[in-house]
Design an enzyme around this catalytic site. Structure first.
Site, PDB file in Angstrom:
ATOM      1  N   GLU A  44      -6.416  -9.793  26.370  1.00  0.00           N
ATOM      2  CA  GLU A  44      -5.332 -10.335  25.559  1.00  0.00           C
ATOM      3  C   GLU A  44      -3.976 -10.021  26.188  1.00  0.00           C
ATOM      4  OE1 GLU A  44      -4.184 -10.255  20.777  1.00  0.00           O
ATOM      5  OE2 GLU A  44      -5.434  -8.677  21.642  1.00  0.00           O
ATOM      6  N   LYS A 113      -3.506 -17.446  18.476  1.00  0.00           N
ATOM      7  CA  LYS A 113      -4.227 -16.504  17.624  1.00  0.00           C
ATOM      8  C   LYS A 113      -3.959 -16.814  16.158  1.00  0.00           C
ATOM      9  CE  LYS A 113      -5.171 -11.506  17.549  1.00  0.00           C
ATOM     10  NZ  LYS A 113      -4.752 -10.200  18.133  1.00  0.00           N
ATOM     11  N   CYS A 174      -9.602 -11.230  19.780  1.00  0.00           N
ATOM     12  CA  CYS A 174      -9.512  -9.843  19.301  1.00  0.00           C
ATOM     13  C   CYS A 174      -9.725  -9.707  17.802  1.00  0.00           C
ATOM     14  CB  CYS A 174      -8.179  -9.229  19.735  1.00  0.00           C
ATOM     15  SG  CYS A 174      -8.162  -7.425  19.609  1.00  0.00           S
ATOM     16  N   LEU A 355       0.440  27.651  29.483  1.00  0.00           N
ATOM     17  CA  LEU A 355      -0.970  27.974  29.233  1.00  0.00           C
ATOM     18  C   LEU A 355      -1.057  29.347  28.569  1.00  0.00           C
ATOM     19  CD1 LEU A 355      -3.978  27.266  29.586  1.00  0.00           C
ATOM     20  CD2 LEU A 355      -3.855  28.254  31.882  1.00  0.00           C
ATOM     21  N   SER A 356      -1.383  29.354  27.284  1.00  0.00           N
ATOM     22  CA  SER A 356      -1.390  30.600  26.515  1.00  0.00           C
ATOM     23  C   SER A 356      -2.717  31.335  26.576  1.00  0.00           C
ATOM     24  CB  SER A 356      -1.053  30.303  25.055  1.00  0.00           C
ATOM     25  OG  SER A 356      -2.122  29.589  24.437  1.00  0.00           O
ATOM     26  N   ALA A 359      -7.134  28.007  22.594  1.00  0.00           N
ATOM     27  CA  ALA A 359      -8.004  26.828  22.646  1.00  0.00           C
ATOM     28  C   ALA A 359      -7.238  25.545  22.967  1.00  0.00           C
ATOM     29  CB  ALA A 359      -8.738  26.675  21.314  1.00  0.00           C
TER      30      ALA A 359
END
Length: 732
Positions: A44, A113, A174, A355-356, A359
């Site tokens: 599209e 469309k 779509c 970066l600690s 998680a």
């Protein structure tokens, strides 16, 4: 047998880059023709790119699309092949999202469309109008320069299909497939056998099955060949279009493209037997009856045969097992591919990540590591575009190029552990170990001196020095002290991202990556303008629960074994002093668990629940373990913090969209940011329901059965613990 070879594709288009998009379209047509296909379907709005947004309102955008289409038609690209090409078109005073069907250097038909995507991430009605004249095809006057170049003055425009001598072909664009009465239902009754679905569909976790079931359902009981093409990649915004072009015949997938790929052009070819479609339809009595009294749909006659006669040497495409990725793989590959597109197209030379060792930031680091692995793999597979981009970004010389993901990561990825007196040795070591496994250039920075300088300045100005709550300070002091650390990390991250390349004699700049997840954003559990205020965030729409599953998967499948220990550690911001009798924990600070947050988020956004509806739903869901009073306290607690922190959503870092309950304010979750956080009317209604329940001594179990209750208990579980704890992620 009527044999038909068709080609559909995934294209990595870039909004408003007409040179890039035209190049990809031509490559896909060339590959389709080389394979012997007589139909080529593209995604599209492929000429402009799907994500142009308000650029669609500019006449230049439409004019440039016509110029590109003219270049295609003046060449031999459409000789002997029907090409469906997506672009915006202005007819009179209306602007339409169209598929332009071209054959033998002519425009055969323009299909606007009829049903536009206008919810969630989509705002098509802002830029386009729907085609409403379903009962006829009208003549569209081509722009003068196009008309002169093609020696063609007008073309049929509207809803209809193309009737070749040996089959009928129609477009279904779509969103139309997912409407209550999709166009293919009546087109099949009019004899259309081949459907072309050009799409701009984004990736969302666990979404692919819904899409494939729609293709299968469209042809399972009605018969037909359903072709699907999609954008693939980041075309300039928050969405990642996840490809997965495919061909379905009579409800069975016979060809499927990749869902996540670094390729700019991927063409999937299938050879099908249209007699199998006719045979299925002829065997269904009700199909025959309904076809005999169908509503007639207009058509355009094209006097050509596009099918091939029976040939023993030709092989049909057989049904195949559908390829699905697990959610963990989706988190690795989707954001990884999105990051690569953003990196190579932004002009940046790499990424920098605070970066600690927790998680969330470790998940982002793992995704960048996965991106590096994908780049090296594609180069080994012979992708010259990926190779050229990697050589440029990694600053390789003398014919060198990436052959090892860790070596490549060292060139394009900085990780920085920004510790303080409140940081533990465990998180520091976990960050270092993960950085070594990925290969990033890792720095260990202590921010205590900067914090101390700011506090000394504050003391000079005010005569007071704030203390943490564990040292006798108030909630306000505790909050301020934590926010100072968080915001210093943001300033430091951007300084390092802009100057470290200069220090190492590298060209360009680095993009700062954020690492707040969707649940923390929903709760407002982040400091405004801390290190969550970054350039882009690959996990900003992914839940904590999904990220933990991803960490376990990545520890085994990406080769970053340290992630297993990181996943097992309890989440903590490490912004308060650690004492023998106190350790800061995220879920305690928030007053709710991540599992509860996911439940709140889904009910709020997906099921459109206000406080009262959420309370009722959760009484059914949690009734086996919580009283109505406890549920009420939890719901009030959530909505209180959701509303007081909603302003943070206005400045969230642009993030990869992956979850349908994302609170992202800019595109997806359009709500106010100034609330009456007491919700007086709604909370009063909840209290009335609780009182009614207490009077009847009845609650609901998870199975829907009633059970007798004793006296109403206090808040259970995580309830309202630390409702006013002064954590930095709860206030401004």
């Amino acid at each position: 047998m009527r044999l038909l070879k068709v080609a559909t594709c995934n294209l990595n288009q870039w909004a408003m880059d007409f040179d890039c998009n035209l190049k990809h379209i031509k490559e896909s047509i060339a590959e389709a023709k080389e394979a012997g296909a007589v139909i080529r379907l593209g995604p599209e709005l492929e000429i402009t790119g799907y994500g142009c947004e308000d650029h669609f309102l500019e006449l230049d955008t439409v004019n440039h699309a016509w110029e590109c289409l003219k270049e295609i038609l003046l060449g031999d690209w459409t000789d002997g092949i029907l090409c469906s090409i997506g672009m915006p078109i202005i007819k009179g005073s209306e602007r339409y999202n169209c598929q332009v069907l071209c054959f033998n250097r002519k425009i055969v038909m323009i299909r606007p469309k009829m049903w536009l995507a206008n919810d969630g991430n989509y705002r098509e009605l802002r830029w386009f109008t729907t085609w409403k004249q379903k009962d006829q095809l009208v003549e569209f006057q081509l722009p003068p320069e196009i008309s002169a170049a093609l020696s063609q003055t007008s073309v049929p425009f509207g809803y209809g299909y193309i009737q070749f001598l040996d089959t009928a072909v129609a477009a279904e664009i779509c969103e139309e497939l997912f409407t209550p009465i999709p166009p293919h239902t009546e087109l099949t009754l009019n004899g259309v056998e081949v459907f072309l679905n050009a799409s701009g569909s984004h990736h969302q976790l666990r979404k692919l099955d819904l899409r494939l079931r729609a293709f299968i359902g469209a042809t399972h009981t009605r018969g037909g060949v359903y072709m699907y093409s999609n954008q693939q990649g980041c075309d300039g915004g928050r969405l990642y279009y996840d490809g997965c072009c495919c061909v379905v015949v009579n409800g069975e997938v016979v060809a499927q493209g990749s869902q996540f790929s670094l390729k700019d052009v991927e063409v999937v070819v299938a050879q099908v037997d249209l007699d199998a479609v006719a045979s299925l339809r002829g065997s269904i009595s009700c199909f025959q009856e309904q076809a005999s009294c169908k509503t007639r749909v207009s058509s355009v006659a094209v006097p050509y045969n596009i099918c091939r006669p029976f040939n023993l040497k030709m092989l049909l495409s057989c049904p195949q097992k559908i390829i699905y990725h697990s959610p963990e793989e989706e988190i690795a590959f989707g954001p990884g591919c999105w990051l690569w597109d953003y990196l190579r197209r932004s002009g940046a030379s790499g990424f920098l990540l605070p970066l600690s060792g927790g998680a969330d930031s470790s998940s982002v680091a793992a995704i960048v590591g996965c991106m590096c692995q994908l780049v090296v793999k594609e180069i080994a597979n012979g992708d010259e575009q990926v190779k050229a981009d990697a050589i440029r970004i990694g600053n390789y010389t003398d014919g060198q190029f990436p052959t090892d993901s860790k070596e490549f990561a060292k060139r394009i990825f900085y990780t920085v552990y920004m510790g303080s007196e409140n940081s533990s040795e465990a998180t520091k070591m976990r960050a270092k170990l993960l950085a070594d496994e990925i290969g990033s250039w890792h720095l260990d920075v202590c921010i205590d001196s900067v914090v101390s300088s700011l506090l000394s300045l504050f003391q000079t100005l005010t005569g007071k020095r704030p203390r943490y709550k564990v040292d006798g300070g108030s909630a306000v002091e505790n909050l301020g002290l934590q926010n100072i650390q968080a915001r210093i990390r943001m300033v430091l991250a951007f300084m390092l991202a802009s100057l470290l390349p200069w220090v190492h004699n590298k060209r360009g700049f680095y993009l700062v990556l954020g690492s707040s997840n969707v649940d923390e954003a929903l709760r407002g559990y982040l400091t405004k303008y801390d290190c969550s205020a970054s350039d882009i965030n690959p996990i900003g729409s992914i839940s904590k629960q999904d990220l933990r599953m991803f960490l376990r998967w990545a520890a085994n499948h990406l080769g970053y074994s340290s992630l297993a220990e990181i996943e097992a550690a309890p989440p903590t911001a490490e912004l308060e002093p650690i004492r023998s009798n106190y350790s800061q924990l995220d879920e305690v600070d928030m007053g709710m668990t991540y599992e509860e947050l996911s439940a709140y988020g889904r009910l709020r956004k997906i099921f459109r629940c206000g406080p009262v509806s959420m309370f009722k739903n959760l009484c059914y869901k949690w009734g086996a373990r919580l009283t109505p009073s406890e549920v009420a306290d939890k719901v009030k607690h959530f909505f209180n913090y959701y509303s007081i922190n909603r302003h943070k959503m206005t400045v969230l870092t642009p993030s990869y969209h992956a979850e349908s309950y994302s609170p992202e304010d800019n595109r997806f979750d359009l709500r106010q940011f100034l609330y009456n956080s007491r919700w007086p009317y709604q909370f009063r209604k909840i209290d009335e329901l609780v009182q009614e329940s207490d009077g009847n001594k009845i609650a609901f179990t998870e199975s829907g059965d009633h059970k007798k209750l004793g006296a109403t208990a206090g808040v259970g579980g995580m309830g309202v613990v630390a409702a006013a704890s002064g954590n930095p992620k709860a206030g401004l």
